[in-house]
Design an enzyme around this catalytic site. Structure first.
Site, PDB file in Angstrom:
ATOM      1  CG  ASP A  39      -2.141   0.896   1.050  1.00 25.16           C
ATOM      2  OD1 ASP A  39      -3.235   0.336   0.885  1.00 25.16           O
ATOM      3  OD2 ASP A  39      -1.996   2.133   1.056  1.00 25.16           O
ATOM      4  CG  ASN A  91      -7.800  -4.228  -4.074  1.00 28.94           C
ATOM      5  OD1 ASN A  91      -8.987  -4.419  -4.316  1.00 28.94           O
ATOM      6  ND2 ASN A  91      -7.398  -3.462  -3.060  1.00 28.94           N
ATOM      7  CE1 TYR A 161     -13.607   3.518  -9.342  1.00 28.84           C
ATOM      8  CE2 TYR A 161     -15.798   2.975 -10.148  1.00 28.84           C
ATOM      9  CZ  TYR A 161     -14.709   2.693  -9.351  1.00 28.84           C
ATOM     10  OH  TYR A 161     -14.732   1.573  -8.558  1.00 28.84           O
ATOM     11  CE  LYS A 165     -11.865   0.653 -10.606  1.00 28.59           C
ATOM     12  NZ  LYS A 165     -10.730  -0.093 -10.012  1.00 28.59           N
ATOM     13  CB  THR A 196     -14.236   0.415   0.872  1.00 27.56           C
ATOM     14  OG1 THR A 196     -14.520   1.169  -0.315  1.00 27.56           O
ATOM     15  CG2 THR A 196     -14.548  -1.054   0.624  1.00 27.56           C
TER      16      THR A 196
END
Length: 295
Positions: A39, A91, A161, A165, A196
């Site tokens: 991360d 991810n 976005y 994707k 999240t």
């Protein structure tokens, strides 16, 4: 590879410090895998390693997925330590929401760098290695790319976005068709709203993530990250190419494929509803900021 056993497998999870990534790390460690929690936020990655429980193990590394050399170095380090890499979870991702005319070139560059190039860097580092591991009919490994329902259906006010994707879905399905004969599996994950921190980030202008993903779509409860992680591992174990979750998302996707014109009309109406909600929210905020009016 159908019926994959995760015990003893070597895995990397980018964006593992929170959200879906952290849930994937927990699920993998619980299944006995040895996980590199990667991360950009090193403290968040370390918190994940402290929280995971299971027969497997986890260690944290600081990683900027937009740095191709850094991604390659993490992959190389796993191979140097363990002799191979079995699972690569690309991810890490960010979200931007708002009217397209309000997006700057900096906005576009940032989301392309993380959501597209970040995945490409993971694939470029892991896939050739897994192909080599799969020589002679052996299982080479599995790549999992996190996309979104936004990668299957077009939603207004999320143009940047959605674009990224869709790219991740296309890359994943194309790579899957190549890797099948070389012992490398590929799965793309396409969830609807997941509970999240990303729901509260990336707002441009009046955009409000929770209003958009929850109230606007009539979702009472976002999908649980832990449940999604279990679904992802089940999909990988079965060798599935695409995971759409939860069940309501799969129904929406099916309707979109069967009735694209109807879906587009509904999308236009959804955007209009969102704009009305944003205007009402802004008006209420302005009223509260002005304080009580004196008579």
């Amino acid at each position: 590879m159908s019926g994959l056993d995760f015990a003893g497998r070597q895995a990397i999870v980018t964006g593992g410090g929170s959200g879906i990534g952290a849930a994937l790390c927990q699920a993998l460690v619980a299944a006995g895998a040895h996980v590199v929690v990667a991360d950009l936020d090193g403290a968040a990655a370390r918190r994940t390693t402290q929280r995971v429980v299971g027969p497997g193990s986890a260690r944290a590394v600081v990683l900027d997925v937009t740095d191709a050399a850094a991604v390659q170095a993490v992959v190389d380090d796993v191979v140097a330590r363990a002799g191979r890499l079995d699972l690569m979870f690309n991810n890490a991702g960010i979200s931007l929401g708002g009217e397209t005319e309000e997006l700057t070139l900096e906005h576009w560059s940032s989301i392309i760098d993380v959501n597209i190039r970040g995945v490409v860097h993971g694939v470029a580092a892991a896939y050739p290695l897994m192909v080599r591991q799969g020589v002679g009919g052996a299982w080479g490994g599995h790549i999992v790319n996190t996309a979104s329902m936004g990668g299957l259906m077009a939603a207004g006010l999320l143009t940047s976005y959605v674009m990224t994707k869709h790219a991740v879905v296309g890359l994943s399905l194309a790579l899957r068709s190549e890797g099948a004969a070389k012992g490398v599996g590929v799965t793309v994950v396409c969830p609807s709203a997941v509970d999240t921190p990303i729901l509260d980030k990336g707002a441009v202008g009046r955009f409000h993530g929770r209003d958009y993903f929850l109230k606007g779509q009539g979702v009472r409860h976002p999908h649980d990250p832990a449940r999604l992680a279990d679904e992802v591992l089940a999909a990988v174990a079965k060798g599935r190419g695409i995971l759409v979750a939860p069940r309501t998302a799969r129904i929406t996707w099916l309707v979109g494929r069967l009735a694209p014109r109807l879906t587009q009309r509904m999308s236009i109406g959804f955007v209009a509803k969102q704009r009305a909600m944003q205007a009402a929210r802004a008006e209420e905020a302005g009223r509260l900021a002005s304080g009580p009016q004196k008579l």
